[in-house]
Design a protein around this motif. Structure first.
Motif, PDB file in Angstrom:
ATOM      1  N   MET A  43       0.823  -1.205   0.000  1.00 24.94           N
ATOM      2  CA  MET A  43       0.000   0.000   0.000  1.00 24.94           C
ATOM      3  C   MET A  43       0.862   1.262   0.000  1.00 24.94           C
ATOM      4  SD  MET A  43      -2.971  -1.210  -0.245  1.00 24.94           S
ATOM      5  CE  MET A  43      -4.067   0.161   0.043  1.00 24.94           C
ATOM      6  N   ARG A  44       0.476   2.215  -0.831  1.00 21.91           N
ATOM      7  CA  ARG A  44       1.163   3.489  -0.980  1.00 21.91           C
ATOM      8  C   ARG A  44       0.236   4.617  -0.542  1.00 21.91           C
ATOM      9  NH1 ARG A  44       6.200   1.968  -1.472  1.00 21.91           N
ATOM     10  NH2 ARG A  44       6.591   0.589  -3.208  1.00 21.91           N
ATOM     11  N   THR A  45       0.826   5.730  -0.105  1.00 21.08           N
ATOM     12  CA  THR A  45       0.067   6.918   0.244  1.00 21.08           C
ATOM     13  C   THR A  45       0.256   7.937  -0.865  1.00 21.08           C
ATOM     14  OG1 THR A  45       0.482   6.500   2.572  1.00 21.08           O
ATOM     15  CG2 THR A  45      -0.269   8.690   1.998  1.00 21.08           C
ATOM     16  N   LYS A  46      -0.850   8.447  -1.393  1.00 25.26           N
ATOM     17  CA  LYS A  46      -0.776   9.432  -2.469  1.00 25.26           C
ATOM     18  C   LYS A  46      -1.547  10.675  -2.043  1.00 25.26           C
ATOM     19  CE  LYS A  46      -1.674  10.089  -7.359  1.00 25.26           C
ATOM     20  NZ  LYS A  46      -2.082   9.480  -8.609  1.00 25.26           N
ATOM     21  N   HIS A  47      -0.940  11.834  -2.221  1.00 19.85           N
ATOM     22  CA  HIS A  47      -1.581  13.101  -1.892  1.00 19.85           C
ATOM     23  C   HIS A  47      -2.201  13.656  -3.164  1.00 19.85           C
ATOM     24  CE1 HIS A  47       0.301  13.313   2.128  1.00 19.85           C
ATOM     25  NE2 HIS A  47       1.216  12.572   1.525  1.00 19.85           N
ATOM     26  N   ALA A  48      -3.535  13.821  -3.145  1.00 15.23           N
ATOM     27  CA  ALA A  48      -4.241  14.258  -4.350  1.00 15.23           C
ATOM     28  C   ALA A  48      -4.849  15.644  -4.156  1.00 15.23           C
ATOM     29  CB  ALA A  48      -5.334  13.263  -4.699  1.00 15.23           C
ATOM     30  N   LYS A  49      -4.690  16.480  -5.181  1.00 12.07           N
ATOM     31  CA  LYS A  49      -5.328  17.797  -5.177  1.00 12.07           C
ATOM     32  C   LYS A  49      -6.806  17.612  -5.469  1.00 12.07           C
ATOM     33  CE  LYS A  49      -1.821  21.010  -6.828  1.00 12.07           C
ATOM     34  NZ  LYS A  49      -1.482  21.880  -7.972  1.00 12.07           N
ATOM     35  N   PRO A  50      -7.649  18.525  -5.012  1.00 11.88           N
ATOM     36  CA  PRO A  50      -9.067  18.452  -5.380  1.00 11.88           C
ATOM     37  C   PRO A  50      -9.231  18.568  -6.902  1.00 11.88           C
ATOM     38  CG  PRO A  50      -8.765  19.954  -3.557  1.00 11.88           C
ATOM     39  CD  PRO A  50      -7.393  19.590  -4.051  1.00 11.88           C
ATOM     40  N   SER A  51     -10.113  17.756  -7.458  1.00 12.72           N
ATOM     41  CA  SER A  51     -10.381  17.791  -8.895  1.00 12.72           C
ATOM     42  C   SER A  51     -11.859  17.514  -9.119  1.00 12.72           C
ATOM     43  CB  SER A  51      -9.536  16.741  -9.618  1.00 12.72           C
ATOM     44  OG  SER A  51      -9.919  15.449  -9.205  1.00 12.72           O
ATOM     45  N   ALA A  52     -12.277  17.499 -10.364  1.00 13.52           N
ATOM     46  CA  ALA A  52     -13.683  17.244 -10.679  1.00 13.52           C
ATOM     47  C   ALA A  52     -14.084  15.837 -10.260  1.00 13.52           C
ATOM     48  CB  ALA A  52     -13.918  17.416 -12.177  1.00 13.52           C
ATOM     49  N   SER A  53     -13.195  14.861 -10.463  1.00  9.19           N
ATOM     50  CA  SER A  53     -13.524  13.479 -10.096  1.00  9.19           C
ATOM     51  C   SER A  53     -13.374  13.240  -8.597  1.00  9.19           C
ATOM     52  CB  SER A  53     -12.633  12.508 -10.868  1.00  9.19           C
ATOM     53  OG  SER A  53     -11.278  12.750 -10.554  1.00  9.19           O
ATOM     54  N   ASN A  54     -12.515  14.018  -7.932  1.00  8.72           N
ATOM     55  CA  ASN A  54     -12.294  13.872  -6.494  1.00  8.72           C
ATOM     56  C   ASN A  54     -12.322  15.263  -5.856  1.00  8.72           C
ATOM     57  OD1 ASN A  54     -11.573  13.031  -3.950  1.00  8.72           O
ATOM     58  ND2 ASN A  54      -9.473  12.494  -4.479  1.00  8.72           N
ATOM     59  N   PRO A  55     -13.544  15.802  -5.579  1.00  5.94           N
ATOM     60  CA  PRO A  55     -13.646  17.189  -5.098  1.00  5.94           C
ATOM     61  C   PRO A  55     -13.001  17.430  -3.728  1.00  5.94           C
ATOM     62  CG  PRO A  55     -15.831  16.196  -5.375  1.00  5.94           C
ATOM     63  CD  PRO A  55     -14.829  15.186  -5.772  1.00  5.94           C
ATOM     64  N   GLU A  56     -12.907  16.395  -2.911  1.00  4.79           N
ATOM     65  CA  GLU A  56     -12.317  16.549  -1.580  1.00  4.79           C
ATOM     66  C   GLU A  56     -10.795  16.621  -1.634  1.00  4.79           C
ATOM     67  OE1 GLU A  56     -13.925  16.750   1.577  1.00  4.79           O
ATOM     68  OE2 GLU A  56     -15.587  17.167   0.222  1.00  4.79           O
ATOM     69  N   GLY A  57     -10.198  15.838  -2.545  1.00  5.41           N
ATOM     70  CA  GLY A  57      -8.743  15.744  -2.561  1.00  5.41           C
ATOM     71  C   GLY A  57      -8.298  14.925  -1.359  1.00  5.41           C
ATOM     72  N   GLY A  58      -7.130  15.219  -0.813  1.00  5.17           N
ATOM     73  CA  GLY A  58      -6.680  14.578   0.406  1.00  5.17           C
ATOM     74  C   GLY A  58      -5.719  13.424   0.168  1.00  5.17           C
ATOM     75  N   ILE A  59      -5.585  12.576   1.190  1.00  4.17           N
ATOM     76  CA  ILE A  59      -4.634  11.472   1.154  1.00  4.17           C
ATOM     77  C   ILE A  59      -5.343  10.197   0.716  1.00  4.17           C
ATOM     78  CG2 ILE A  59      -3.052  10.085   2.543  1.00  4.17           C
ATOM     79  CD1 ILE A  59      -2.716  12.585   4.347  1.00  4.17           C
ATOM     80  N   LEU A  60      -4.829   9.572  -0.324  1.00  5.97           N
ATOM     81  CA  LEU A  60      -5.395   8.336  -0.849  1.00  5.97           C
ATOM     82  C   LEU A  60      -4.439   7.183  -0.573  1.00  5.97           C
ATOM     83  CD1 LEU A  60      -6.424   9.633  -4.394  1.00  5.97           C
ATOM     84  CD2 LEU A  60      -7.865   9.514  -2.363  1.00  5.97           C
ATOM     85  N   HIS A  61      -4.994   6.012  -0.314  1.00  6.13           N
ATOM     86  CA  HIS A  61      -4.182   4.808  -0.124  1.00  6.13           C
ATOM     87  C   HIS A  61      -4.460   3.883  -1.298  1.00  6.13           C
ATOM     88  CE1 HIS A  61      -3.030   5.979   3.912  1.00  6.13           C
ATOM     89  NE2 HIS A  61      -4.301   6.344   4.108  1.00  6.13           N
ATOM     90  N   GLN A  62      -3.399   3.481  -1.995  1.00  8.52           N
ATOM     91  CA  GLN A  62      -3.578   2.602  -3.146  1.00  8.52           C
ATOM     92  C   GLN A  62      -2.431   1.603  -3.227  1.00  8.52           C
ATOM     93  OE1 GLN A  62      -3.787   5.721  -6.075  1.00  8.52           O
ATOM     94  NE2 GLN A  62      -1.723   5.324  -6.791  1.00  8.52           N
ATOM     95  N   GLU A  63      -2.666   0.508  -3.953  1.00  7.28           N
ATOM     96  CA  GLU A  63      -1.673  -0.540  -4.088  1.00  7.28           C
ATOM     97  C   GLU A  63      -0.548  -0.112  -5.014  1.00  7.28           C
ATOM     98  OE1 GLU A  63      -4.955  -1.099  -4.653  1.00  7.28           O
ATOM     99  OE2 GLU A  63      -5.550  -2.535  -3.119  1.00  7.28           O
ATOM    100  N   GLY A  64       0.649  -0.535  -4.687  1.00  9.55           N
ATOM    101  CA  GLY A  64       1.798  -0.309  -5.557  1.00  9.55           C
ATOM    102  C   GLY A  64       2.190  -1.615  -6.214  1.00  9.55           C
ATOM    103  N   PRO A  65       2.933  -1.543  -7.320  1.00 19.27           N
ATOM    104  CA  PRO A  65       3.320  -2.770  -8.009  1.00 19.27           C
ATOM    105  C   PRO A  65       4.332  -3.581  -7.206  1.00 19.27           C
ATOM    106  CG  PRO A  65       4.317  -0.873  -9.063  1.00 19.27           C
ATOM    107  CD  PRO A  65       3.410  -0.343  -7.998  1.00 19.27           C
ATOM    108  N   ILE A  66       4.263  -4.900  -7.339  1.00 16.57           N
ATOM    109  CA  ILE A  66       5.202  -5.808  -6.686  1.00 16.57           C
ATOM    110  C   ILE A  66       5.728  -6.747  -7.767  1.00 16.57           C
ATOM    111  CG2 ILE A  66       3.333  -7.359  -5.998  1.00 16.57           C
ATOM    112  CD1 ILE A  66       4.942  -8.028  -3.500  1.00 16.57           C
ATOM    113  N   ASP A  67       7.006  -7.092  -7.689  1.00 19.80           N
ATOM    114  CA  ASP A  67       7.602  -7.937  -8.718  1.00 19.80           C
ATOM    115  C   ASP A  67       6.924  -9.305  -8.759  1.00 19.80           C
ATOM    116  OD1 ASP A  67       9.930  -9.752  -9.939  1.00 19.80           O
ATOM    117  OD2 ASP A  67      10.301  -7.663 -10.462  1.00 19.80           O
ATOM    118  N   ALA A  68       6.699  -9.804  -9.957  1.00 21.63           N
ATOM    119  CA  ALA A  68       5.996 -11.077 -10.129  1.00 21.63           C
ATOM    120  C   ALA A  68       6.756 -12.242  -9.502  1.00 21.63           C
ATOM    121  CB  ALA A  68       5.755 -11.345 -11.606  1.00 21.63           C
ATOM    122  N   SER A  69       8.075 -12.106  -9.358  1.00 19.00           N
ATOM    123  CA  SER A  69       8.869 -13.174  -8.755  1.00 19.00           C
ATOM    124  C   SER A  69       8.651 -13.266  -7.245  1.00 19.00           C
ATOM    125  CB  SER A  69      10.357 -12.959  -9.041  1.00 19.00           C
ATOM    126  OG  SER A  69      10.813 -11.789  -8.384  1.00 19.00           O
TER     127      SER A  69
END
Length: 103
Positions: A43-69
């Motif tokens: 899990m990664r932390t991403k700081h997002a500015k307010p936008s049309a799709s995400n009017p609140e903005g704020g801190i988002l938690h999303q998955e990061g890539p992991i090596d297939a091995s």
């Protein structure tokens, strides 16, 4: 990498890194870089500015890539290696531990 042994929708177990022993479903596969995105892993932390799709903005938690091995396919509750076999004229994935066809 020649052929990815993990596909989107597979259940996998992480075998190395900070999320070792976690299990999850594969969300996406990047064949070019040899990485996968797994639900709830790396899990990664991403700081997002307010936008049309995400009017609140704020801190988002999303998955990061992991090596297939660093992931192993889970077959019947146990992590197993994956191989390939010709079934007639079709190439299929096979669980090495049981010899059963996966898909």
């Amino acid at each position: 990498m020649s052929t990815m042994k993990i596909k989107k929708g597979d259940t996998v177990k992480v075998i190395a890194g900070k999320d070792k022993d976690k299990e999850g479903k594969v969300i996406a596969v990047d064949q070019k870089n040899g990485t996968v995105l797994v639900e709830g892993v790396n899990m990664r932390t991403k700081h997002a500015k307010p936008s049309a799709s995400n009017p609140e903005g704020g801190i988002l938690h999303q998955e990061g890539p992991i090596d297939a091995s660093n992931v192993m396919y889970v077959h019947k509750g146990k992590a197993t290696r994956v191989g390939f076999k010709l079934d007639g004229d079709k190439k299929v994935r096979v669980a090495k531990s049981t010899g059963e066809v996966i898909d």
